[in-house]
Design a protein around this motif. Sequence first.
Motif, mmCIF file in Angstrom:
data_model
loop_
_atom_site.group_PDB
_atom_site.id
_atom_site.type_symbol
_atom_site.label_atom_id
_atom_site.label_comp_id
_atom_site.label_asym_id
_atom_site.label_seq_id
_atom_site.Cartn_x
_atom_site.Cartn_y
_atom_site.Cartn_z
ATOM 1 N N TYR A 1 11.288 2.426 -2.015
ATOM 2 C CA TYR A 1 9.933 2.517 -1.502
ATOM 3 C C TYR A 1 9.588 1.195 -0.829
ATOM 4 O O TYR A 1 9.473 0.172 -1.478
ATOM 5 C CB TYR A 1 8.938 2.825 -2.619
ATOM 6 N N ILE B 1 7.107 -1.148 0.730
ATOM 7 C CA ILE B 1 5.682 -1.450 0.715
ATOM 8 C C ILE B 1 5.509 -2.797 1.407
ATOM 9 O O ILE B 1 5.758 -3.839 0.810
ATOM 10 C CB ILE B 1 5.140 -1.483 -0.724
ATOM 11 N N VAL C 1 -1.508 -0.470 1.143
ATOM 12 C CA VAL C 1 -0.526 -1.235 0.374
ATOM 13 C C VAL C 1 -1.056 -1.551 -1.018
ATOM 14 O O VAL C 1 -0.335 -1.475 -2.008
ATOM 15 C CB VAL C 1 -0.141 -2.528 1.139
ATOM 16 N N ASN D 1 -3.120 0.139 -2.956
ATOM 17 C CA ASN D 1 -3.033 1.305 -3.838
ATOM 18 C C ASN D 1 -1.594 1.605 -4.238
ATOM 19 O O ASN D 1 -1.319 1.931 -5.387
ATOM 20 C CB ASN D 1 -3.648 2.531 -3.167
ATOM 21 N N LYS D 2 -0.686 1.514 -3.277
ATOM 22 C CA LYS D 2 0.723 1.761 -3.590
ATOM 23 C C LYS D 2 1.242 0.754 -4.609
ATOM 24 O O LYS D 2 1.953 1.118 -5.539
ATOM 25 C CB LYS D 2 1.570 1.682 -2.319
ATOM 26 N N ASN E 1 -0.039 1.556 -8.104
ATOM 27 C CA ASN E 1 0.637 2.714 -8.684
ATOM 28 C C ASN E 1 2.057 2.386 -9.121
ATOM 29 O O ASN E 1 2.463 2.723 -10.232
ATOM 30 C CB ASN E 1 0.671 3.878 -7.684
ATOM 31 N N PHE E 2 2.835 1.759 -8.253
ATOM 32 C CA PHE E 2 4.242 1.539 -8.564
ATOM 33 C C PHE E 2 4.461 0.412 -9.567
ATOM 34 O O PHE E 2 5.376 0.480 -10.375
ATOM 35 C CB PHE E 2 5.040 1.276 -7.287
#
Length: 189
Positions: free
Chosen positions: A85, A87, A101, A103-104, A107-108
Amino acid sequence: EVKLSFWKKIGNFFYHNKWWLGLAVFFVCLGSYLVYDFATKPRPDMVILMLCDNADVGNSVYLEEYFSEFCEDSNGNGKVYAAVYYIPYSEDEYENYRNGVTNKLTNFLNSADAAIIIGDKRTTEDLLIPEDSLVDLSELYPDNPHVKDYFFYLKGTAFADRMGVPESCITDDMFIALRKPKDIINASK
């Protein structure tokens, strides 16, 4: 009272309920597609987060293929698949917010799926606390010249060749790191 034949009764029913039937067909088709998509979605055996703004490496077609060589079929589906992934975390906070970016990353980094991180100095300064979240690679590989503390630095390795990018795309501070497993169940004790 008008007597209708069987086929006329069916035609009359469809004529009076066409909007409700159309909506029902739409939602059944949509639900079927979502269930099918969820059921057939590939489950990766390994998840790698690329948290630096390096589009040459992040968009390389060889990145997932390269990491798939090192993993095993941990989910038991008969296929080896490593998901990378990308980012693109940059210095500009507005750019990060606009591209989703932030939010990603939330989450990750809060999930237990991503075990490997590819990053740079900005990643460690802004996002990670190496002592708390990364494995000390210098203890595992004390003789490796590319390992320093928690990081395996990619400059001077064959990584650029394997990705099909020029060596100049790999910056001096670009690294691979392993995340520490966390005991989330006993974290409150």
